[in-house]
Design a protein around this motif. Structure first.
Motif, PDB file in Angstrom:
ATOM      1  N   GLU A 142     -52.856  59.481  14.745  1.00  0.00           N
ATOM      2  CA  GLU A 142     -52.704  58.878  13.722  1.00  0.00           C
ATOM      3  C   GLU A 142     -51.697  59.239  12.670  1.00  0.00           C
ATOM      4  O   GLU A 142     -51.036  60.033  12.945  1.00  0.00           O
ATOM      5  CB  GLU A 142     -54.331  58.939  12.839  1.00  0.00           C
ATOM      6  CG  GLU A 142     -55.561  58.162  13.344  1.00  0.00           C
ATOM      7  CD  GLU A 142     -55.471  56.820  13.384  1.00  0.00           C
ATOM      8  OE1 GLU A 142     -54.713  56.180  12.662  1.00  0.00           O
ATOM      9  OE2 GLU A 142     -56.106  56.134  14.029  1.00  0.00           O
ATOM     10  N   GLN A 190     -58.988  59.527   5.439  1.00  0.00           N
ATOM     11  CA  GLN A 190     -58.762  58.869   6.652  1.00  0.00           C
ATOM     12  C   GLN A 190     -59.774  58.724   7.752  1.00  0.00           C
ATOM     13  O   GLN A 190     -60.336  59.926   7.937  1.00  0.00           O
ATOM     14  CB  GLN A 190     -57.350  59.397   7.293  1.00  0.00           C
ATOM     15  CG  GLN A 190     -56.825  58.923   8.620  1.00  0.00           C
ATOM     16  CD  GLN A 190     -55.547  59.410   9.064  1.00  0.00           C
ATOM     17  OE1 GLN A 190     -55.020  60.474   8.604  1.00  0.00           O
ATOM     18  NE2 GLN A 190     -55.040  58.682  10.127  1.00  0.00           N
ATOM     19  N   SER A 213     -58.420  54.943  13.477  1.00  0.00           N
ATOM     20  CA  SER A 213     -58.619  53.288  13.494  1.00  0.00           C
ATOM     21  C   SER A 213     -58.829  53.098  15.089  1.00  0.00           C
ATOM     22  O   SER A 213     -59.307  53.904  15.836  1.00  0.00           O
ATOM     23  CB  SER A 213     -56.845  52.975  13.393  1.00  0.00           C
ATOM     24  OG  SER A 213     -56.021  53.495  14.473  1.00  0.00           O
ATOM     25  N   ASN A 214     -59.221  51.755  15.259  1.00  0.00           N
ATOM     26  CA  ASN A 214     -59.606  51.172  16.371  1.00  0.00           C
ATOM     27  C   ASN A 214     -61.086  51.923  16.820  1.00  0.00           C
ATOM     28  O   ASN A 214     -61.038  51.953  18.298  1.00  0.00           O
ATOM     29  CB  ASN A 214     -58.554  51.334  17.476  1.00  0.00           C
ATOM     30  CG  ASN A 214     -57.399  50.640  17.174  1.00  0.00           C
ATOM     31  OD1 ASN A 214     -57.411  49.206  16.673  1.00  0.00           O
ATOM     32  ND2 ASN A 214     -56.223  51.030  17.629  1.00  0.00           N
TER      33      ASN A 214
END
Length: 178
Positions: A91, A102, A105-106
């Protein structure tokens, strides 16, 4: 064997199997020896073996060592219900000397960390290694309350339930406390 006695002991057998399965502890340990992913004021890169995710984090703080922390981690295979990892990636970098939040993602799960220490701000930058699996992870995310109440406290966090995963992290930064 009496069915009532079997029904009492079966959950303990299941729990023991889950606790002593295919864990990969890397440098993670519960003792006071020197098996850490890093040394104070140095960078490090820790990745779980393919198909495994981070399930435990331990950290100790030292003000005299540049207000830095030692880190170590434990990995465990992701649940079979998630399928196989389809892709893994690093990331974006979370810069030193700032507050950040954070998540992978995905729909990724945390499978490693990379960190570099910066003496100018007495802080670390972080990067997460995330992996996505062939079947979507059913989840509702929340921030755990298992964190140090004070910046200098030691910390230990373990995923005690097999269907719980680490998807991200947040931090605070104080220019006063460093």
């Amino acid at each position: 064997m009496d069915l009532a006695v079997l029904s009492v002991f079966l959950p303990f057998v299941t729990l023991a199997w889950g606790q002593y399965g295919d864990y990969y502890y890397g440098p993670y340990n519960d003792g006071d020896n020197d098996e850490w992913a890093n040394v104070y004021r140095q960078g490090f890169n820790f990745q779980c073996p393919h198909g495994q995710v981070i399930v435990a984090i331990r950290s100790v703080f030292s003000k005299k060592e540049g207000s830095d922390r030692l880190w170590n981690y434990a990995c465990m295979p992701a649940a079979q219900s998630l399928g196989e990892p389809t892709e893994c990636w690093w990331e974006e970098i979370n810069r030193a000397g700032t507050e950040w939040y954070q998540t992978c993602s995905n729909n990724g799960l945390v499978a490693g960390f990379q960190s570099q220490y910066f003496p100018s701000v007495l802080d670390r930058e972080w990067q997460f290694y995330c992996c996505r699996y062939s079947r979507r992870c059913p989840y509702s995310c929340w921030l755990t309350t298992e964190y140090p109440g004070h910046y200098g406290e030691d910390m230990e966090m373990m995923m005690y339930t097999y269907d719980h995963y680490i998807r991200g992290a947040t931090t605070t930064f104080s220019a006063v406390d460093r």
